[in-house]
Write an enzyme that holds these catalytic residues in place. Structure first.
Site, PDB file in Angstrom:
ATOM      1  N   LYS A   4       0.843  -1.205   0.000  1.00 51.89           N
ATOM      2  CA  LYS A   4       0.000   0.000   0.000  1.00 51.89           C
ATOM      3  C   LYS A   4       0.875   1.252   0.000  1.00 51.89           C
ATOM      4  O   LYS A   4       0.593   2.218  -0.725  1.00 51.89           O
ATOM      5  CB  LYS A   4      -0.941  -0.012   1.211  1.00 51.89           C
ATOM      6  CG  LYS A   4      -2.013  -1.082   1.126  1.00 51.89           C
ATOM      7  CD  LYS A   4      -2.766  -1.230   2.437  1.00 51.89           C
ATOM      8  CE  LYS A   4      -3.767  -2.390   2.344  1.00 51.89           C
ATOM      9  NZ  LYS A   4      -4.447  -2.651   3.623  1.00 51.89           N
ATOM     10  N   GLN A  48      -5.274  -1.347   9.720  1.00 51.47           N
ATOM     11  CA  GLN A  48      -4.925  -2.663   9.192  1.00 51.47           C
ATOM     12  C   GLN A  48      -5.445  -3.752  10.137  1.00 51.47           C
ATOM     13  O   GLN A  48      -5.100  -3.774  11.317  1.00 51.47           O
ATOM     14  CB  GLN A  48      -3.406  -2.787   9.041  1.00 51.47           C
ATOM     15  CG  GLN A  48      -2.946  -4.029   8.311  1.00 51.47           C
ATOM     16  CD  GLN A  48      -3.363  -4.036   6.834  1.00 51.47           C
ATOM     17  OE1 GLN A  48      -3.388  -3.004   6.185  1.00 51.47           O
ATOM     18  NE2 GLN A  48      -3.693  -5.207   6.324  1.00 51.47           N
ATOM     19  N   ASP A  71     -11.261   2.327   3.345  1.00 50.58           N
ATOM     20  CA  ASP A  71     -11.487   0.875   3.287  1.00 50.58           C
ATOM     21  C   ASP A  71     -12.950   0.547   2.985  1.00 50.58           C
ATOM     22  O   ASP A  71     -13.286  -0.580   2.650  1.00 50.58           O
ATOM     23  CB  ASP A  71     -11.081   0.222   4.615  1.00 50.58           C
ATOM     24  CG  ASP A  71      -9.796  -0.585   4.497  1.00 50.58           C
ATOM     25  OD1 ASP A  71      -9.309  -0.773   3.366  1.00 50.58           O
ATOM     26  OD2 ASP A  71      -9.271  -1.032   5.536  1.00 50.58           O
TER      27      ASP A  71
END
Length: 233
Positions: A4, A48, A71
């Protein structure tokens, strides 16, 4: 996380990673999220997963400003998705949909089977397929005669976390097969939830593991970040 960061760098997006100690409390994580919510130079926030056991992932996700939830997992964005409203979409399901559309098939009227019912993949991708006018069946660990369902699927999305679970005799010839799983075997080899060797001989299209859904998830994360930035600026 490294991938990422690399994607952000390639695209000219400034990224900042906060690596917190294992014993960090839930309150400390939420305090950090609140600071980032209020920072006008930050357009996207993601946590995460999974998180340590002392932290409730739902509480952490709900602390994120929905406008910065790149997300796409905040209940507000998930609710808007179900209602067919404009929202930041969950990255992995969105990536699956982009790949399905890139095959060139017309999703409308097709039978789509989703194996797995998680909040991260199974449920949202079933909603997205429904919004494209597919006839959607969601299967899971309690489904009776799973093989019958998967054999009828024109589009098969698999996200169960069981290595090479779907075999060639469980797939309709010519089907589009999207393998969301990623599992590490005892020999350290990475495999998906689909037995690629046998299924690839029958499927019309199939995603590899690694190198399929994973890179698309990151691509959709970048897409969401740009979208969030455009709305917030």
């Amino acid at each position: 996380v490294r991938n990422k960061e690399r994607a952000c760098e390639e695209l000219g997006i400034r990224s900042k990673t906060f690596k917190l100690p294992q014993e960090t409390s839930q309150a400390e994580v939420i305090d950090l999220i609140k600071k980032l919510n209020n920072d006008p130079e930050i357009h996207g926030i993601l946590v995460q997963l999974p998180v340590p056991k002392q932290i409730d992932p739902d509480a952490v996700i709900e602390a994120i400003d929905p406008a910065k939830d790149v997300d796409g997992l905040h209940p507000v964005n998930m609710g808007r998705l179900i209602r067919g409203q404009q929202c930041l979409k969950p990255c992995t399901p969105h990536g699956c949909m982009v790949m399905i559309k890139r095959t060139g098939i017309d999703i409308k009227g097709k039978k789509a089977v989703v194996v797995g019912r998680s909040n991260i993949v199974g449920k949202p991708v079933s909603v997205m397929l429904l919004q494209e006018n597919a006839t959607v069946t969601v299967c899971h660990s309690k489904t009776v005669n799973l093989e019958k369902e998967t054999r009828e699927a024109d589009i098969l999305v698999v996200a169960v976390g069981r290595p090479e679970f779907i075999k060639g005799d469980m797939v309709k010839p010519g089907a589009v097969v999207i393998d969301v799983g990623i599992n590490r075997l005892d020999n350290r080899k990475l495999v998906g939830d689909v037995d690629f060797e046998s299924v690839s001989k029958k499927a019309g299209w199939i995603t590899p593991v690694p190198g399929g859904v994973g890179p698309m998830t990151i691509t959709m994360l970048m897409h969401n970040t740009v979208e969030a930035a455009e709305r917030l600026c």
